[in-house]
Scaffold this motif. Structure first.
Motif, PDB file in Angstrom:
ATOM      1  N   VAL A  39      49.098 -24.645 110.318  1.00 28.57           N
ATOM      2  CA  VAL A  39      47.901 -25.083 111.063  1.00 28.57           C
ATOM      3  C   VAL A  39      47.740 -23.978 112.247  1.00 28.57           C
ATOM      4  O   VAL A  39      48.722 -23.424 112.654  1.00 28.57           O
ATOM      5  CB  VAL A  39      48.201 -26.461 111.701  1.00 28.57           C
ATOM      6  N   ASP A  40      46.652 -23.486 112.244  1.00 24.52           N
ATOM      7  CA  ASP A  40      46.081 -22.390 113.423  1.00 24.52           C
ATOM      8  C   ASP A  40      45.283 -23.281 114.403  1.00 24.52           C
ATOM      9  O   ASP A  40      44.471 -23.894 114.255  1.00 24.52           O
ATOM     10  CB  ASP A  40      45.272 -21.333 112.800  1.00 24.52           C
ATOM     11  N   THR A  41      45.732 -23.113 115.658  1.00 24.88           N
ATOM     12  CA  THR A  41      45.039 -23.522 116.729  1.00 24.88           C
ATOM     13  C   THR A  41      43.988 -22.417 117.097  1.00 24.88           C
ATOM     14  O   THR A  41      44.180 -21.416 117.573  1.00 24.88           O
ATOM     15  CB  THR A  41      46.006 -23.560 117.942  1.00 24.88           C
ATOM     16  N   LEU A  42      42.709 -23.150 117.133  1.00 22.82           N
ATOM     17  CA  LEU A  42      41.635 -22.139 117.239  1.00 22.82           C
ATOM     18  C   LEU A  42      41.449 -21.401 118.770  1.00 22.82           C
ATOM     19  O   LEU A  42      41.161 -20.179 119.001  1.00 22.82           O
ATOM     20  CB  LEU A  42      40.416 -22.646 116.933  1.00 22.82           C
ATOM     21  N   ALA A  43      41.979 -22.109 119.756  1.00 24.89           N
ATOM     22  CA  ALA A  43      41.647 -21.668 121.243  1.00 24.89           C
ATOM     23  C   ALA A  43      42.561 -20.358 121.185  1.00 24.89           C
ATOM     24  O   ALA A  43      42.161 -19.667 122.218  1.00 24.89           O
ATOM     25  CB  ALA A  43      42.058 -22.995 122.007  1.00 24.89           C
ATOM     26  N   LEU A 138      39.069 -27.942 116.900  1.00 22.82           N
ATOM     27  CA  LEU A 138      40.471 -27.387 117.272  1.00 22.82           C
ATOM     28  C   LEU A 138      41.236 -26.625 116.340  1.00 22.82           C
ATOM     29  O   LEU A 138      41.986 -25.569 117.067  1.00 22.82           O
ATOM     30  CB  LEU A 138      41.105 -28.437 118.166  1.00 22.82           C
ATOM     31  N   LEU A 139      41.298 -27.025 115.217  1.00 27.24           N
ATOM     32  CA  LEU A 139      42.262 -26.378 114.376  1.00 27.24           C
ATOM     33  C   LEU A 139      41.786 -26.019 113.041  1.00 27.24           C
ATOM     34  O   LEU A 139      40.578 -26.377 112.426  1.00 27.24           O
ATOM     35  CB  LEU A 139      43.327 -27.559 114.010  1.00 27.24           C
ATOM     36  N   ARG A 140      42.512 -25.129 112.212  1.00 21.94           N
ATOM     37  CA  ARG A 140      42.337 -24.778 110.837  1.00 21.94           C
ATOM     38  C   ARG A 140      43.525 -25.142 110.433  1.00 21.94           C
ATOM     39  O   ARG A 140      44.560 -24.751 110.565  1.00 21.94           O
ATOM     40  CB  ARG A 140      41.938 -23.243 110.918  1.00 21.94           C
ATOM     41  N   MET A 141      43.155 -25.923 109.193  1.00 24.57           N
ATOM     42  CA  MET A 141      44.612 -26.563 108.460  1.00 24.57           C
ATOM     43  C   MET A 141      44.351 -25.911 107.012  1.00 24.57           C
ATOM     44  O   MET A 141      43.440 -25.890 106.415  1.00 24.57           O
ATOM     45  CB  MET A 141      44.172 -28.040 108.417  1.00 24.57           C
TER      46      MET A 141
END
Length: 146
Positions: A39-43, A138-141
């Motif tokens: 998971v990447d946190t976009l912020a 919010l996330l890239r999964m």
């Protein structure tokens, strides 16, 4: 012999006519059993390896089940719509494996799985027979298929 062949043809036609009652899926590569791998946190661009968490998404027909195989988190079952590059999850129901199913009315129940809304629309950034990438606000999964 003619009677036997007519019986066989009649039986085959009966089976084929009965098949129109079955629901079929038009989900293509989306159908199947997916493991959340990272998971990447976009912020902030932070990436988290999720393989050890054992979170799986199971997709079939118009149902999507999310479950964690390592923690005692409730299973969440959604209806969904897959339209091109969007995947919309709706009508979440929680199954905590002990108490009966209950409609999810508090979005906080979904936070553990990276979802923030009772009706969540995700962008489908990549979908193949082996990998999938979804993005929320919010996330890239990232997922791999089993």
């Amino acid at each position: 012999m003619k009677i036997l062949s007519r019986i066989i043809i009649f039986a085959l036609l009966s089976v084929l006519c009965a098949c129109d009652k079955f629901h079929t899926s038009h989900n293509g590569a989306l159908d199947g059993f997916w493991q959340l791998t990272s998971v990447d946190t976009l912020a902030n661009g932070h990436s988290t390896d999720m393989k050890e968490k054992m979170i799986f998404w199971a997709v079939q027909t118009d149902l999507l089940e999310i479950r964690d195989l390592t923690n005692n988190q409730p299973q969440i079952i959604f209806h969904f719509k897959h339209d091109g590059n969007t995947l919309t999850l709706i009508d979440p129901v929680a199954n905590n494996r002990v108490i009966s199913d209950s409609i999810v009315t508090n979005p906080a129940t979904l936070y553990y799985y990276g979802l923030t809304h009772l009706s969540e629309t995700l962008q489908v950034l990549h979908l193949s027979s082996s990998n999938m990438t979804l993005q929320s606000e919010l996330l890239r999964m990232f997922f791999r298929k089993y």
